[in-house]
Design a protein around this motif. Sequence first.
Motif, PDB file in Angstrom:
ATOM      1  N   ASP A 179       0.860  -1.190   0.000  1.00 50.58           N
ATOM      2  CA  ASP A 179       0.000   0.000   0.000  1.00 50.58           C
ATOM      3  C   ASP A 179       0.898   1.243   0.000  1.00 50.58           C
ATOM      4  O   ASP A 179       2.139   1.129  -0.018  1.00 50.58           O
ATOM      5  N   TYR A 192      -2.989  13.899   3.388  1.00 44.25           N
ATOM      6  CA  TYR A 192      -2.947  12.545   2.845  1.00 44.25           C
ATOM      7  C   TYR A 192      -1.769  12.454   1.868  1.00 44.25           C
ATOM      8  O   TYR A 192      -1.493  13.422   1.156  1.00 44.25           O
ATOM      9  N   THR A 196      -1.367   8.165   5.600  1.00 45.52           N
ATOM     10  CA  THR A 196      -1.903   7.318   4.531  1.00 45.52           C
ATOM     11  C   THR A 196      -3.186   6.706   5.079  1.00 45.52           C
ATOM     12  O   THR A 196      -3.498   6.887   6.273  1.00 45.52           O
ATOM     13  N   SER A 197      -3.875   5.920   4.254  1.00 46.27           N
ATOM     14  CA  SER A 197      -5.088   5.285   4.774  1.00 46.27           C
ATOM     15  C   SER A 197      -4.713   4.260   5.846  1.00 46.27           C
ATOM     16  O   SER A 197      -5.523   3.908   6.690  1.00 46.27           O
ATOM     17  N   GLY A 198      -3.453   3.781   5.806  1.00 51.00           N
ATOM     18  CA  GLY A 198      -3.008   2.765   6.759  1.00 51.00           C
ATOM     19  C   GLY A 198      -2.696   3.313   8.146  1.00 51.00           C
ATOM     20  O   GLY A 198      -2.642   2.551   9.109  1.00 51.00           O
ATOM     21  N   HIS A 220     -12.458   0.200   1.521  1.00 51.52           N
ATOM     22  CA  HIS A 220     -11.357   1.149   1.691  1.00 51.52           C
ATOM     23  C   HIS A 220     -11.903   2.427   2.331  1.00 51.52           C
ATOM     24  O   HIS A 220     -13.025   2.846   2.012  1.00 51.52           O
ATOM     25  N   SER A 248      -6.814   0.082   4.837  1.00 57.10           N
ATOM     26  CA  SER A 248      -6.022   0.359   3.635  1.00 57.10           C
ATOM     27  C   SER A 248      -5.956  -0.906   2.782  1.00 57.10           C
ATOM     28  O   SER A 248      -6.370  -1.993   3.213  1.00 57.10           O
ATOM     29  N   THR A 249      -5.384  -0.796   1.600  1.00 52.23           N
ATOM     30  CA  THR A 249      -5.294  -1.978   0.735  1.00 52.23           C
ATOM     31  C   THR A 249      -4.485  -3.068   1.442  1.00 52.23           C
ATOM     32  O   THR A 249      -4.832  -4.248   1.361  1.00 52.23           O
TER      33      THR A 249
END
Length: 329
Positions: free
Chosen positions: A70, A142, A158-160, A227, A243-244
């Motif tokens: 990711d 982001y 990040t989304s993570g 997501h 996250s992915t």
Amino acid sequence: MSLSASPDLMARTAPLYDRVKSVIPSIEWPAFAEDIDAILALKRERDAVILAHNYQTPEIFHCVADIVGDSLALAREAMKVDAGVIVLAGVHFMAETAKLLNPAKRVLIPDLDAGCSLAASITAADVRLLRQRYPGVPVVTYVNTSAAVKAESDICCTSGNARKIVESLGVPKVIMLPDEYLAQNIAAETGVEIVTWAGHCEVHERFTAQDIRQLRASHPGIVVLAHPECPPEVVGESDFTGSTAAMIDYVDAKRPARVVLVTECSMSDNVAVQHPEVEFIRPCNLCPHMKQITLPKIRRTLETMRHEVTIDPTVAAPARRAVERMLEI
Ligand code: 13P
Ligand code: SF4
């Protein structure tokens, strides 16, 4: 690209085809084999590694990439690369982040048009205006932004790690840019007041709560992983949000009998390769930017050493600080 390949080439690439045969029809393989073989040789010649995002197609993700992940993993791993050249199989902001963290290395992107609707939604001037409007409120940006926007921020996420980053600031209010839905989802999780921006991911904004309800009705027992760039009502209908990489970890750990990854299309193909026992239901949206990156373009990049990513040094220093602060947390 050729539709026939020599027996030698087919034999050399057979172990790679074995990895992806569940998602790439055998009739398509000869067209990929020639580029894959050339890319593997060029990587050695050029002292290059390929970093690929989880949304890259399986022939890139499973057959030529050295490091996959990711956005957070790609940023972290970029710092550990020994090779002199990094080819970023992903979108422009990812290549810029790799360059920020590796100023001495050559970072190449196979297509300069591989952008991102989120990165395109905001400029550095917009961030300066928001700071004037909300004095003293920290700006969390982001990674899906240009280096110029990162340079105006206090810290990236990040989304993570968005939740962790927001919580680490220990303040009641933050500005979080530019993904409105990610910001709303993190506000709901943390209770922190978040000033948002009206940027959206053109892939994830198209999913609706109704889509999820229909999926559950037509596929009993399905596990829904979404997501956090999806609208909050989609997240609200899902079993898990992450996250992915977090979605992959979920499938690795729980091996649900039936699953849907509410995200970009190639994710399911890439994860399905490693999980033949899991049934993937695949309503998905394609990211046109991620799909700019193809094997022939990666090959051309390594042949010509173009397109090199460069960042204005006055922007690079503050942008790097915002990314490094994130990586320290
Ligand atoms: P992650 O891989 O960090 O979850 O990000 C998804 C995305 O949209 C990147 O473009
Ligand atoms: Fe940007 Fe969305 Fe494409 Fe990721 S999937 S690159 S966030 S448009």
